[in-house]
Design an enzyme around this catalytic site. Structure first.
Site, PDB file in Angstrom:
ATOM      1  N   ASP A 183       3.524  12.121   5.928  1.00 58.90           N
ATOM      2  CA  ASP A 183       1.937  12.038   5.869  1.00 58.90           C
ATOM      3  C   ASP A 183       1.205  13.409   5.827  1.00 58.90           C
ATOM      4  O   ASP A 183       1.132  14.017   6.713  1.00 58.90           O
ATOM      5  CB  ASP A 183       1.561  11.215   7.149  1.00 58.90           C
ATOM      6  CG  ASP A 183       0.164  10.616   6.767  1.00 58.90           C
ATOM      7  OD1 ASP A 183      -0.629  11.046   5.937  1.00 58.90           O
ATOM      8  OD2 ASP A 183      -0.305   9.699   7.662  1.00 58.90           O
ATOM      9  N   HIS A 185      -1.782  13.519   5.551  1.00 64.99           N
ATOM     10  CA  HIS A 185      -3.365  13.267   6.211  1.00 64.99           C
ATOM     11  C   HIS A 185      -4.473  13.823   5.589  1.00 64.99           C
ATOM     12  O   HIS A 185      -5.276  13.943   6.405  1.00 64.99           O
ATOM     13  CB  HIS A 185      -3.195  13.502   7.864  1.00 64.99           C
ATOM     14  CG  HIS A 185      -3.809  12.670   8.743  1.00 64.99           C
ATOM     15  ND1 HIS A 185      -4.861  12.667   9.421  1.00 64.99           N
ATOM     16  CD2 HIS A 185      -3.151  11.265   8.942  1.00 64.99           C
ATOM     17  CE1 HIS A 185      -4.976  11.650  10.117  1.00 64.99           C
ATOM     18  NE2 HIS A 185      -3.945  10.623   9.839  1.00 64.99           N
ATOM     19  N   GLU A 209       2.475  11.044   1.636  1.00 61.62           N
ATOM     20  CA  GLU A 209       1.162  10.165   1.743  1.00 61.62           C
ATOM     21  C   GLU A 209      -0.021  10.952   1.799  1.00 61.62           C
ATOM     22  O   GLU A 209      -0.072  12.082   2.580  1.00 61.62           O
ATOM     23  CB  GLU A 209       1.188   9.243   2.901  1.00 61.62           C
ATOM     24  CG  GLU A 209       0.211   8.563   3.203  1.00 61.62           C
ATOM     25  CD  GLU A 209       0.295   7.662   4.571  1.00 61.62           C
ATOM     26  OE1 GLU A 209      -0.640   7.272   5.265  1.00 61.62           O
ATOM     27  OE2 GLU A 209       1.553   7.195   4.673  1.00 61.62           O
ATOM     28  N   GLU A 235      -5.326   4.699   1.999  1.00 56.05           N
ATOM     29  CA  GLU A 235      -5.660   4.432   3.296  1.00 56.05           C
ATOM     30  C   GLU A 235      -7.217   4.411   3.443  1.00 56.05           C
ATOM     31  O   GLU A 235      -7.861   3.672   4.371  1.00 56.05           O
ATOM     32  CB  GLU A 235      -4.907   4.887   4.663  1.00 56.05           C
ATOM     33  CG  GLU A 235      -5.191   6.420   4.599  1.00 56.05           C
ATOM     34  CD  GLU A 235      -4.389   6.887   5.927  1.00 56.05           C
ATOM     35  OE1 GLU A 235      -4.857   7.306   6.960  1.00 56.05           O
ATOM     36  OE2 GLU A 235      -3.217   7.147   5.421  1.00 56.05           O
ATOM     37  N   ASP A 257      -5.665  -0.775   3.381  1.00 59.67           N
ATOM     38  CA  ASP A 257      -5.314  -1.070   4.816  1.00 59.67           C
ATOM     39  C   ASP A 257      -6.206  -2.491   5.019  1.00 59.67           C
ATOM     40  O   ASP A 257      -7.251  -2.737   4.437  1.00 59.67           O
ATOM     41  CB  ASP A 257      -6.044  -0.225   5.668  1.00 59.67           C
ATOM     42  CG  ASP A 257      -5.855  -0.279   7.224  1.00 59.67           C
ATOM     43  OD1 ASP A 257      -6.152  -1.484   7.506  1.00 59.67           O
ATOM     44  OD2 ASP A 257      -5.398   0.510   7.742  1.00 59.67           O
ATOM     45  N   HIS A 284      -1.253   0.340   4.537  1.00 67.51           N
ATOM     46  CA  HIS A 284      -1.347   1.222   5.742  1.00 67.51           C
ATOM     47  C   HIS A 284      -1.754   0.103   6.968  1.00 67.51           C
ATOM     48  O   HIS A 284      -2.504  -0.674   6.907  1.00 67.51           O
ATOM     49  CB  HIS A 284      -2.690   1.829   5.576  1.00 67.51           C
ATOM     50  CG  HIS A 284      -2.887   2.822   6.329  1.00 67.51           C
ATOM     51  ND1 HIS A 284      -4.089   2.722   7.458  1.00 67.51           N
ATOM     52  CD2 HIS A 284      -2.643   4.046   6.809  1.00 67.51           C
ATOM     53  CE1 HIS A 284      -4.396   3.556   8.205  1.00 67.51           C
ATOM     54  NE2 HIS A 284      -3.266   4.423   8.042  1.00 67.51           N
TER      55      HIS A 284
END
Length: 381
Positions: A183, A185, A209, A235, A257, A284
């Site tokens: 991830d 982020h 991700e 996400e 999500d 997510h």
């Protein structure tokens, strides 16, 4: 079967639950949350409830249309998350009223079990590897971890090599029979992503991700064209219209999500769109039990599903964990990295209402960290 009342509950560690009750006593649960903005979402749920109380609970799609489009100003994570939680609760009610799990209402199951992954963490490479090996011992065959902490727009060779070395050692520790997802982020600039991704290719990550922030989604095509690693994102995309711009960019995995992107109704549509682009689904879900239950209902009915995130033991869950608000936590029994198909009506879980009400007496005020670089400027968390 009209909606009689709608209540919200701020419960630790950082979740918001919504309870929707009908005039004939059926209760549905949802999880509307923007982490760090829970109070704002609860306020929007209360506003939406003004139109919903007294209405027919079974008209899920009509309610979704009105909630998302009935106001002149539309969109954004706070509104879409409020809608998501209410939508989950309405599907829960409908499934309970008909005596079937939600996935039956979505066309029926296309699989018997769903693969899940866990989170691993640690401040050192050794700690990260130990956590991964522990996950492997517990039956998981896939895990995700963050790639790095604070990063500048273009980092030094030492910082780049530290990232690559960390995952090289992690791969060596767990072997090729264990999937590693990474991830980013949103902490990497487009330039940094293009520099680091080719160096990670020999390690064969399951996916990488959120390589860039959602506001730079238009640059994803350049990123995906420059690497063989499957790219995942979504996400922080909240509707099918947000995904319309990234699906043609060459991503491999869509990650809406269920508690942010309009609930079961909208994520089901996003999944169908993704299938047309040969994009797999990995919803997510570093959240609570209702969000996970909702995700699983979609997973079981989605042909292009890949793997499901879940939060048991995640570092965010301080004080309360994934199973704490369930009457029967065995519904989320993870065996050899899979969870079996839920067969109970609705979302397939029974929420411990007494535990929720008691926890909400001391509501959380969770906020994410704010990071800064060495020169004092803001850094993506």
């Amino acid at each position: 079967m009209n909606i009689a009342r709608i209540e919200t509950f701020l419960v630790p560690p950082r979740w918001l639950f919504v309870r929707v009750e009908t005039d004939d006593g059926i209760v549905g649960w949802g999880e509307p949350i923007v982490e760090g903005r829970a109070e704002a979402v609860a306020a929007v749920v209360a506003t939406l409830a003004e139109r919903l109380v007294g209405a027919d609970a079974s008209r899920i799609e009509d309610h979704w249309q009105v909630m998302t489009k009935g106001g002149f100003y539309r969109g954004g994570p706070v509104l879409s998350s409020a809608v998501a939680g209410i939508d989950q609760a309405l599907w829960d009610i409908k499934g309970k009223a008909l005596g079937v799990p939600v996935h039956d209402l979505l066309g029926g199951a296309v699989r018997d079990k769903v693969r899940v992954y866990t989170w691993i963490g640690g401040d050192t490479v050794e700690a990260l590897a130990e956590d991964a090996l522990r996950a492997k011992e517990n039956g998981f065959d896939a895990a995700k971890c963050n790639a790095a902490a604070q990063l500048g727009p273009i980092e030094s060779p030492a910082a780049v090599r530290a990232i690559v070395d960390q995952f090289t050692e992690l791969r060596a520790a767990v072997g090729d029979g264990f999937d590693i997802a990474i991830d980013f982020h949103g902490r990497f600039s487009t330039a940094m992503a293009r520099r680091v991704l080719p160096l990670l290719e020999p390690l064969l990550p399951l996916f990488v991700e959120e390589v860039v922030l959602p506001e730079f989604s238009r640059d994803l095509a350049a990123v995906t064209a420059g690497t063989s690693i499957p790219i995942a994102t979504g996400e922080r995309l909240y509707s099918r219209w947000d995904f319309r711009d990234v699906l043609p960019a060459g991503i491999a995995v869509a990650q809406p999500d269920l508690s942010h992107a309009g609930g079961i109704s909208e994520v089901r549509r996003i999944a169908a769109m993704a299938e047309a682009y040969d994009v797999a689904m990995a919803p997510h879900c570093p959240l609570g039990p209702i969000a996970l239950a909702s995700s699983l209902q979609v997973d079981f009915a989605t042909p292009n599903f890949l793997i499901q995130e879940q939060s048991l033991g995640i570092h965010y869950n301080q004080g309360n964990d994934l199973l704490d608000y369930l009457v029967d936590p065995s519904v989320f029994a993870f065996t050899d990295g899979y969870v079996e198909r839920p067969t109970a009506p609705g979302l397939g879980i029974e929420v411990d209402e007494a535990a929720v009400r008691k926890a909400a007496e001391d509501p959380h005020r969770w906020r994410n960290q704010v990071w800064r670089l060495r020169d004092g400027t803001f850094a993506e968390w």
